[in-house]
Design an enzyme around this catalytic site. Structure first.
Site, PDB file in Angstrom:
ATOM      1  N   ASP A  71      49.293  -2.599  41.537  1.00 15.51           N
ATOM      2  CA  ASP A  71      48.617  -1.945  42.659  1.00 15.51           C
ATOM      3  C   ASP A  71      47.130  -2.280  42.691  1.00 15.51           C
ATOM      4  O   ASP A  71      46.505  -2.539  41.657  1.00 15.51           O
ATOM      5  CB  ASP A  71      48.734  -0.424  42.533  1.00 15.51           C
ATOM      6  CG  ASP A  71      50.081   0.104  42.978  1.00 15.51           C
ATOM      7  OD1 ASP A  71      51.008  -0.715  43.163  1.00 15.51           O
ATOM      8  OD2 ASP A  71      50.216   1.335  43.129  1.00 15.51           O
ATOM      9  N   HIS A 216      47.982  -1.723  37.202  1.00 16.23           N
ATOM     10  CA  HIS A 216      46.854  -2.027  38.084  1.00 16.23           C
ATOM     11  C   HIS A 216      46.078  -3.205  37.485  1.00 16.23           C
ATOM     12  O   HIS A 216      45.519  -3.060  36.386  1.00 16.23           O
ATOM     13  CB  HIS A 216      45.916  -0.831  38.214  1.00 16.23           C
ATOM     14  CG  HIS A 216      46.563   0.410  38.751  1.00 16.23           C
ATOM     15  ND1 HIS A 216      47.351   1.213  37.974  1.00 16.23           N
ATOM     16  CD2 HIS A 216      46.518   0.971  39.994  1.00 16.23           C
ATOM     17  CE1 HIS A 216      47.775   2.248  38.714  1.00 16.23           C
ATOM     18  NE2 HIS A 216      47.286   2.125  39.936  1.00 16.23           N
TER      19      HIS A 216
END
Length: 260
Positions: A71, A216
Protein backbone atom coordinates in the site's frame (compact mmCIF):
# COMPACT_ATOMS: atom_id res chain seq x y z
CA UNK A 1 -19.10 -31.84 43.17
CA UNK A 2 -17.53 -28.45 42.31
CA UNK A 3 -18.06 -25.75 44.89
CA UNK A 4 -20.33 -22.79 44.18
CA UNK A 5 -17.29 -20.50 44.41
CA UNK A 6 -15.50 -22.40 41.66
CA UNK A 7 -18.64 -22.30 39.52
CA UNK A 8 -18.89 -18.55 39.99
CA UNK A 9 -15.21 -18.13 39.04
CA UNK A 10 -15.73 -20.17 35.87
CA UNK A 11 -18.90 -18.27 35.03
CA UNK A 12 -17.14 -14.95 35.59
CA UNK A 13 -14.26 -15.99 33.35
CA UNK A 14 -16.72 -17.07 30.67
CA UNK A 15 -18.56 -13.77 30.84
CA UNK A 16 -15.29 -11.86 30.56
CA UNK A 17 -14.35 -13.91 27.49
CA UNK A 18 -17.73 -13.22 25.87
CA UNK A 19 -17.45 -9.52 26.71
CA UNK A 20 -13.99 -9.37 25.16
CA UNK A 21 -15.23 -11.13 22.01
CA UNK A 22 -18.15 -8.73 21.68
CA UNK A 23 -15.83 -5.75 22.19
CA UNK A 24 -13.46 -7.04 19.52
CA UNK A 25 -16.33 -7.55 17.10
CA UNK A 26 -17.67 -4.06 17.83
CA UNK A 27 -14.23 -2.58 17.20
CA UNK A 28 -13.98 -4.39 13.86
CA UNK A 29 -17.38 -3.05 12.84
CA UNK A 30 -16.43 0.46 13.93
CA UNK A 31 -13.31 0.33 11.76
CA UNK A 32 -15.39 -0.48 8.68
CA UNK A 33 -17.69 2.46 9.26
CA UNK A 34 -20.84 0.36 8.82
CA UNK A 35 -23.09 -1.85 10.91
CA UNK A 36 -22.29 -5.03 8.98
CA UNK A 37 -19.46 -5.83 6.61
CA UNK A 38 -20.09 -8.70 4.23
CA UNK A 39 -16.93 -10.05 2.65
CA UNK A 40 -16.16 -12.72 0.09
CA UNK A 41 -13.29 -15.15 0.62
CA UNK A 42 -10.96 -16.07 -2.27
CA UNK A 43 -12.19 -19.66 -2.17
CA UNK A 44 -15.78 -18.46 -2.60
CA UNK A 45 -14.76 -16.31 -5.57
CA UNK A 46 -13.01 -19.28 -7.17
CA UNK A 47 -16.17 -21.34 -6.80
CA UNK A 48 -17.94 -18.96 -9.19
CA UNK A 49 -15.86 -19.19 -12.39
CA UNK A 50 -16.50 -16.76 -15.22
CA UNK A 51 -16.00 -16.97 -18.95
CA UNK A 52 -12.70 -15.16 -18.48
CA UNK A 53 -9.61 -17.37 -18.78
CA UNK A 54 -7.67 -18.22 -15.64
CA UNK A 55 -4.89 -15.76 -14.79
CA UNK A 56 -1.51 -17.31 -15.51
CA UNK A 57 -0.78 -20.97 -14.87
CA UNK A 58 -1.51 -21.20 -11.13
CA UNK A 59 -4.67 -22.94 -9.96
CA UNK A 60 -5.19 -21.75 -6.38
CA UNK A 61 -7.83 -24.38 -5.74
CA UNK A 62 -4.92 -26.85 -5.90
CA UNK A 63 -1.84 -24.76 -5.06
CA UNK A 64 -1.11 -23.23 -1.65
CA UNK A 65 -1.45 -19.62 -2.78
CA UNK A 66 -0.77 -16.35 -0.99
CA UNK A 67 -0.86 -12.75 -2.24
CA UNK A 68 1.76 -10.14 -1.40
CA UNK A 69 0.33 -6.61 -1.48
CA UNK A 70 1.86 -3.18 -0.91
CA UNK A 71 0.00 0.00 0.00
CA UNK A 72 0.69 3.71 -0.32
CA UNK A 73 3.50 3.72 -2.92
CA UNK A 74 5.28 4.26 -5.14
CA UNK A 75 8.14 5.65 -3.11
CA UNK A 76 11.91 5.95 -3.18
CA UNK A 77 11.99 2.33 -1.93
CA UNK A 78 9.89 0.88 -4.73
CA UNK A 79 12.66 0.43 -7.31
CA UNK A 80 14.60 -1.80 -4.91
CA UNK A 81 11.40 -3.72 -4.12
CA UNK A 82 10.77 -4.31 -7.81
CA UNK A 83 14.35 -5.57 -8.19
CA UNK A 84 13.75 -8.08 -5.38
CA UNK A 85 10.44 -9.27 -6.82
CA UNK A 86 12.02 -9.71 -10.23
CA UNK A 87 14.95 -11.65 -8.81
CA UNK A 88 12.65 -13.89 -6.76
CA UNK A 89 10.12 -14.20 -9.63
CA UNK A 90 7.26 -13.13 -7.38
CA UNK A 91 4.24 -11.12 -8.57
CA UNK A 92 2.62 -8.60 -6.24
CA UNK A 93 -0.37 -6.30 -6.10
CA UNK A 94 0.30 -2.60 -5.59
CA UNK A 95 -2.41 -0.34 -4.14
CA UNK A 96 -1.06 3.06 -5.11
CA UNK A 97 -1.66 6.56 -3.79
CA UNK A 98 -2.01 9.45 -6.20
CA UNK A 99 -0.83 12.61 -4.49
CA UNK A 100 2.95 12.71 -3.97
CA UNK A 101 3.26 9.11 -5.17
CA UNK A 102 1.84 8.28 -8.62
CA UNK A 103 2.40 11.88 -9.65
CA UNK A 104 5.99 11.81 -8.29
CA UNK A 105 7.08 8.38 -9.56
CA UNK A 106 5.21 7.73 -12.83
CA UNK A 107 8.09 5.64 -14.21
CA UNK A 108 7.71 3.19 -11.32
CA UNK A 109 3.98 2.80 -11.99
CA UNK A 110 4.81 1.90 -15.59
CA UNK A 111 7.49 -0.53 -14.43
CA UNK A 112 5.10 -2.29 -12.05
CA UNK A 113 2.67 -2.95 -14.87
CA UNK A 114 5.39 -3.86 -17.38
CA UNK A 115 6.84 -6.46 -15.00
CA UNK A 116 3.52 -8.24 -14.52
CA UNK A 117 2.33 -6.87 -11.20
CA UNK A 118 -1.27 -5.87 -10.55
CA UNK A 119 -1.60 -2.08 -10.26
CA UNK A 120 -4.57 -0.95 -8.17
CA UNK A 121 -5.80 2.09 -6.22
CA UNK A 122 -5.38 3.21 -2.62
CA UNK A 123 -7.20 6.51 -3.40
CA UNK A 124 -5.69 9.85 -4.35
CA UNK A 125 -4.99 11.48 -1.00
CA UNK A 126 -5.61 8.72 1.58
CA UNK A 127 -8.77 10.33 2.90
CA UNK A 128 -10.89 8.12 5.14
CA UNK A 129 -13.75 7.36 2.78
CA UNK A 130 -16.35 6.86 5.51
CA UNK A 131 -15.83 10.45 6.68
CA UNK A 132 -16.34 12.29 3.41
CA UNK A 133 -19.24 13.04 1.06
CA UNK A 134 -20.09 10.82 -1.93
CA UNK A 135 -18.70 13.26 -4.49
CA UNK A 136 -15.40 13.39 -2.60
CA UNK A 137 -15.32 9.59 -2.53
CA UNK A 138 -15.75 9.51 -6.31
CA UNK A 139 -12.92 11.98 -6.77
CA UNK A 140 -10.64 10.01 -4.44
CA UNK A 141 -11.23 6.93 -6.57
CA UNK A 142 -11.45 8.38 -10.07
CA UNK A 143 -8.27 10.52 -9.99
CA UNK A 144 -5.81 7.66 -9.42
CA UNK A 145 -7.72 5.48 -11.87
CA UNK A 146 -7.29 8.03 -14.63
CA UNK A 147 -3.59 8.48 -13.92
CA UNK A 148 -2.91 4.75 -13.72
CA UNK A 149 -4.78 4.16 -16.96
CA UNK A 150 -2.85 6.96 -18.64
CA UNK A 151 0.47 5.49 -17.52
CA UNK A 152 -0.23 1.78 -18.00
CA UNK A 153 -3.10 1.57 -20.48
CA UNK A 154 -5.10 -0.39 -17.92
CA UNK A 155 -7.85 1.02 -15.69
CA UNK A 156 -7.74 -0.44 -12.17
CA UNK A 157 -10.58 -2.69 -11.07
CA UNK A 158 -9.34 -3.14 -7.49
CA UNK A 159 -9.01 -0.67 -4.64
CA UNK A 160 -8.10 -0.78 -0.98
CA UNK A 161 -9.85 1.74 1.28
CA UNK A 162 -7.49 3.64 3.58
CA UNK A 163 -7.30 1.96 6.99
CA UNK A 164 -9.74 -0.63 5.64
CA UNK A 165 -12.62 1.70 6.50
CA UNK A 166 -15.61 1.23 4.25
CA UNK A 167 -19.40 1.28 4.28
CA UNK A 168 -22.46 0.87 2.07
CA UNK A 169 -21.91 4.24 0.37
CA UNK A 170 -18.36 3.27 -0.58
CA UNK A 171 -19.60 -0.10 -1.88
CA UNK A 172 -22.20 1.57 -4.07
CA UNK A 173 -19.77 4.09 -5.55
CA UNK A 174 -17.25 1.31 -6.20
CA UNK A 175 -19.99 -0.62 -7.99
CA UNK A 176 -20.73 2.41 -10.17
CA UNK A 177 -17.02 2.78 -11.00
CA UNK A 178 -16.49 -0.93 -11.69
CA UNK A 179 -14.24 -1.47 -8.69
CA UNK A 180 -13.93 -4.12 -5.99
CA UNK A 181 -12.52 -3.58 -2.51
CA UNK A 182 -9.68 -5.76 -1.21
CA UNK A 183 -8.83 -6.05 2.48
CA UNK A 184 -6.20 -8.32 4.06
CA UNK A 185 -5.59 -11.17 6.51
CA UNK A 186 -1.93 -10.57 7.41
CA UNK A 187 -0.45 -7.32 8.67
CA UNK A 188 3.06 -6.73 9.99
CA UNK A 189 2.06 -3.29 11.26
CA UNK A 190 5.20 -2.05 9.53
CA UNK A 191 4.07 1.51 10.17
CA UNK A 192 5.00 0.95 13.83
CA UNK A 193 8.56 -0.35 13.39
CA UNK A 194 11.64 -0.20 11.18
CA UNK A 195 12.84 -3.56 12.50
CA UNK A 196 12.97 -5.73 9.36
CA UNK A 197 13.44 -8.93 11.36
CA UNK A 198 10.30 -8.19 13.36
CA UNK A 199 8.31 -7.39 10.22
CA UNK A 200 9.39 -10.71 8.69
CA UNK A 201 8.54 -12.60 11.90
CA UNK A 202 5.05 -11.08 12.09
CA UNK A 203 4.23 -11.95 8.48
CA UNK A 204 5.47 -15.52 8.76
CA UNK A 205 3.56 -16.04 12.01
CA UNK A 206 0.23 -14.92 10.53
CA UNK A 207 0.37 -16.37 7.02
CA UNK A 208 -1.97 -19.12 5.87
CA UNK A 209 -3.36 -20.44 2.61
CA UNK A 210 -5.31 -17.89 0.53
CA UNK A 211 -3.85 -15.12 2.69
CA UNK A 212 -3.48 -11.51 1.60
CA UNK A 213 -0.40 -9.88 3.13
CA UNK A 214 -0.48 -6.12 3.77
CA UNK A 215 2.83 -4.24 3.68
CA UNK A 216 3.89 -0.66 2.91
CA UNK A 217 6.93 -0.01 0.72
CA UNK A 218 7.04 3.60 1.96
CA UNK A 219 8.66 2.58 5.28
CA UNK A 220 12.42 1.93 5.50
CA UNK A 221 12.17 -1.38 7.35
CA UNK A 222 9.75 -3.05 4.99
CA UNK A 223 11.60 -3.67 1.74
CA UNK A 224 14.64 -5.24 3.49
CA UNK A 225 12.20 -7.71 5.11
CA UNK A 226 10.74 -8.89 1.80
CA UNK A 227 13.45 -11.39 0.72
CA UNK A 228 13.16 -13.23 4.03
CA UNK A 229 9.35 -13.23 3.82
CA UNK A 230 9.45 -14.69 0.31
CA UNK A 231 12.08 -17.31 1.12
CA UNK A 232 10.36 -18.31 4.36
CA UNK A 233 6.97 -18.78 2.73
CA UNK A 234 8.38 -20.60 -0.30
CA UNK A 235 10.02 -23.09 2.08
CA UNK A 236 6.56 -23.77 3.48
CA UNK A 237 5.24 -24.53 0.01
CA UNK A 238 3.47 -21.25 -0.74
CA UNK A 239 3.02 -19.98 -4.29
CA UNK A 240 2.88 -16.20 -4.69
CA UNK A 241 0.11 -14.76 -6.86
CA UNK A 242 -1.57 -11.43 -7.52
CA UNK A 243 -5.01 -10.79 -6.02
CA UNK A 244 -6.77 -11.51 -9.36
CA UNK A 245 -4.86 -14.79 -9.62
CA UNK A 246 -5.93 -15.67 -6.08
CA UNK A 247 -9.59 -15.31 -7.08
CA UNK A 248 -9.34 -17.01 -10.49
CA UNK A 249 -11.13 -18.56 -12.33
CA UNK A 250 -13.60 -16.26 -10.61
CA UNK A 251 -13.20 -12.50 -10.92
CA UNK A 252 -13.70 -9.70 -8.44
CA UNK A 253 -17.18 -8.24 -8.73
CA UNK A 254 -17.62 -4.46 -8.51
CA UNK A 255 -19.08 -3.35 -5.20
CA UNK A 256 -17.98 -6.44 -3.31
CA UNK A 257 -15.38 -6.64 -0.56
CA UNK A 258 -12.78 -9.44 -0.64
CA UNK A 259 -10.99 -10.70 2.45
CA UNK A 260 -9.67 -14.15 3.43
Amino acid sequence: MPSRTKKMKKTGAGLRAVTMSVAAASLALALTGCTRLETTAPSAARAQPTAQARFGTVDCSEAKCIALTFDAGPSENSARLLDILKEKQVPATFFLLGKNHIEKYPELVKRMADEGHEVASHTWDHKILTRIEPEEIREELERPNKEIERLTGHRPTLMRPPQGRTNDTVHEICRELGMSEVLWSVTAKDYTTNDSALIRKRVLAQSSRDGIILLHDIYPGTVPAVPGIIDGLKKRGYVFVTVPQLLAPGTAEPGKVYRP
